[in-house]
Enzyme design. Structure first.
Site, short mmCIF file in Angstrom:
data_model
loop_
_atom_site.label_atom_id
_atom_site.label_comp_id
_atom_site.label_asym_id
_atom_site.label_seq_id
_atom_site.Cartn_x
_atom_site.Cartn_y
_atom_site.Cartn_z
N ILE A 1 0.83 -1.20 0.00
CA ILE A 1 0.00 0.00 0.00
C ILE A 1 0.86 1.26 0.00
CG2 ILE A 1 -1.70 1.34 1.29
CD1 ILE A 1 -3.00 -1.03 0.14
N ILE B 1 6.79 16.51 -4.16
CA ILE B 1 7.95 16.01 -3.44
C ILE B 1 7.48 14.87 -2.54
CG2 ILE B 1 9.85 16.53 -1.87
CD1 ILE B 1 8.02 19.37 -3.65
N THR C 1 9.38 6.72 3.55
CA THR C 1 10.33 6.21 4.54
C THR C 1 10.42 4.70 4.44
OG1 THR C 1 8.85 5.78 6.42
CG2 THR C 1 9.57 8.06 6.08
N LYS D 1 16.57 -0.39 0.95
CA LYS D 1 15.15 -0.30 0.60
C LYS D 1 14.80 1.10 0.09
CE LYS D 1 13.34 -3.97 3.57
NZ LYS D 1 12.43 -4.31 4.70
N SER E 1 -6.02 2.81 8.69
CA SER E 1 -6.59 1.87 9.65
C SER E 1 -6.98 0.58 8.95
CB SER E 1 -7.78 2.52 10.36
OG SER E 1 -8.30 1.66 11.36
N TYR F 1 -2.89 -6.47 16.43
CA TYR F 1 -2.95 -5.57 15.27
C TYR F 1 -4.31 -4.89 15.20
CZ TYR F 1 -3.33 -4.15 10.36
OH TYR F 1 -3.54 -3.44 9.20
N LYS G 1 -5.37 -0.90 15.67
CA LYS G 1 -6.13 -0.15 14.68
C LYS G 1 -7.41 0.44 15.29
CE LYS G 1 -3.33 -0.67 11.22
NZ LYS G 1 -2.58 0.49 10.70
N VAL H 1 -7.10 -5.86 0.54
CA VAL H 1 -6.20 -6.06 -0.60
C VAL H 1 -5.37 -7.31 -0.36
CG1 VAL H 1 -6.08 -3.58 -1.07
CG2 VAL H 1 -4.33 -4.64 0.35
N SER I 1 -2.36 -8.59 0.34
CA SER I 1 -1.11 -8.05 0.87
C SER I 1 -0.31 -9.15 1.55
CB SER I 1 -1.42 -6.93 1.87
OG SER I 1 -0.29 -6.60 2.64
#
Length: 475
Positions: free
Chosen positions: A32, A55, A59, A65, A249, A272, A276, A324, A326
């Site tokens: 994502i 711009i 991160t 990476k 979230s 997790y 969230k 999704v 993932s």
């Protein structure tokens, strides 16, 4: 603190501030996060002036990476510039794709959100600058450039902490609850007990107080980062567009996953999902009266002079990517095809949440980042959880998402109000609700606001406690 280097002239310095957009995205080397960068490139180039500069500040957790991410986003921008018929039609026969690419810049910095000392150092470097891309790049190399402000910060980075899937239970749940419900709110994921970062030698934390890995990666690290970036996010006057903090979230942030007596999720089955849920509560209650004693402290820069000079606080928004395919989901690679097929079928049979791919899932944070402030204010967008949604024809929109105990907009809505929803098809509020969902009451909303006040106080207490433990602030 801060660097004494003299900043170099940056390529975006050639245009006025209103023609610049600075967006920081955490955890942006894949999934994502990377797709948010890609979608920002597409929609920025399609909607902003032909002089404007984007711009991107993705991160990652390592220089290698970061180099991969810079290359991926540069390649994507180049392809978009070369193939976009819309851009060519806007400019005409004089269109040069090289001019478009020259307006997209990628500056990738490294931060591990579980390393709080590193979070403070990262923010200090960005605020006081200048900063540079890692060595090893070809083409534009941004070295010793200063970031004058941040327009949007997207809190995307996360850690799931799952060990796998209970496959017998998964089959049973699919058979008894149906495919769509079972792959939207899966109850068959197996979570590891959340690790104590105190027990990881590389972080050099004291044994107490405990600091949970999942909670810190998903919530607390971002929370600390946001406060430390306030000098770049706050504004001097109401005439300036405020900075935006966008949380990512999950649909799985349901009421039962959070136990306020176990705020960091050490004992729960889903740390997790619990993290969230905290994210939802913090974001949706940030401006409510009960939360203000704590949230006002959070939104005030530490430097009194800075706080006086920039009294306009950033706005906080809440999004989620839908569902999704993932790598965050604990399915082995050789089963990923079956998982993706289940998501596709769910969308075909009418689910609004099964976006399947990360580019579609990136819709909601990009939408928030690029909207005019007046449009967001008119929607009272800070009180809504915005989801990325798509229908079977792959029409992609943002969709208001029901939050247990809060509803869709923090108010009671009767049948007449819901019937007045102007959205069409699967994008209507009531499509895609969790089975067993109940309409929110006034009492529910009062309780949610109380949870908000308690959560904000907990977070502020944690922030001040860890500042003192780490000794990161000047006396």
């Amino acid at each position: 603190m801060g660097s004494q280097l003299i900043p170099a002239t940056a390529p975006w310095d050639s245009v006025p501030a209103q023609e610049q957009l600075f967006v920081l995205i955490t955890g942006a080397n894949s999934g994502i996060g990377l797709s948010i960068g890609e979608r920002l490139i597409d929609e920025f180039l399609a909607t902003r002036s032909l002089r404007s500069h984007l711009i991107l500040i993705p991160t990652t957790r390592s220089k290698s990476k970061s180099l991969q991410t810079i290359k991926a986003l540069r390649d994507y921008a180049r392809k978009a510039a070369q193939t976009s018929q819309a851009l060519q039609s806007r400019v005409g026969s004089s269109y040069r794709w090289q001019d478009t690419v020259a307006r997209v810049h990628v500056l990738s910095l490294q931060v591990d959100l579980c390393d709080l000392r590193g979070v403070y150092a990262f923010a200090d470097a960005l605020v006081h600058g200048p900063v540079s891309n890692p060595e090893g790049l070809e083409g534009e190399y941004l070295k010793n450039v200063r970031i004058p402000r941040l327009d949007t910060v997207v809190f995307n980075a996360a850690y799931g902490g799952w060990s796998g899937v209970n496959y017998p239970k998964a089959i049973w749940v699919i058979l008894t609850e149906g495919l769509v419900q079972s792959v939207t709110w899966p109850s068959y994921k197996m979570a590891l007990p959340t690790a104590r970062l105190n027990d990881k030698a590389n972080y050099d934390y004291p044994k107490e107080p405990p600091l949970g890995e999942v909670f810190t990666a998903c919530v607390f690290g971002h929370y600390v980062l946001a406060h430390e970036l306030l000098p770049l996010l706050c504004r001097q006057s109401e005439t300036e567009t405020p900075g935006r903090l966008i949380w990512s979230s999950s649909l799985e942030a349901i009421e039962r996953v959070l136990d306020m007596s176990d705020f960091q999720g050490f004992k729960c089955d889903g740390p997790y999902e619990s993290a969230k849920r905290v994210t939802d509560i913090l974001s949706l209650t940030a401006t409510l009266p009960a939360s203000l004693p704590s949230s006002n402290r959070f939104f005030t820069p530490d430097d009194p002079a800075e706080a006086r000079a920039k009294p306009i606080r950033p706005r906080m928004y809440l999004t989620h990517p839908g569902i999704v395919a993932s790598t965050l989901f604990p399915v082995p690679w050789f089963f990923m095809w079956a998982y993706e097929l289940a998501l596709l079928i769910s969308r075909w049979i009418g689910s609004p949440w099964h976006n399947t791919d990360s580019y579609t899932g990136a819709k909601s944070p990009v939408w928030i980042a690029l909207q005019e402030q007046s449009a967001l204010d008119e929607l009272d967008a800070e009180r809504i959880k915005w989801g990325s949604s798509s229908n079977r024809h792959m029409q992609v929109e943002v969709k208001k998402t029901e939050v247990e105990g809060w509803g869709w907009e923090g108010k009671v809505e009767d049948a007449a109000a819901l019937n007045a929803d102007t959205a069409v098809g699967v994008f209507k509020k009531t499509v895609g609700r969790k089975r067993g969902a109940v309409d929110v009451t006034k009492e529910d909303i009062v309780k949610f606001e109380e949870l908000g006040a308690e959560s904000w106080k907990n977070m502020e207490d944690m922030r001040h406690e860890w500042e003192n433990i780490l000794g990161v602030k000047k006396a």
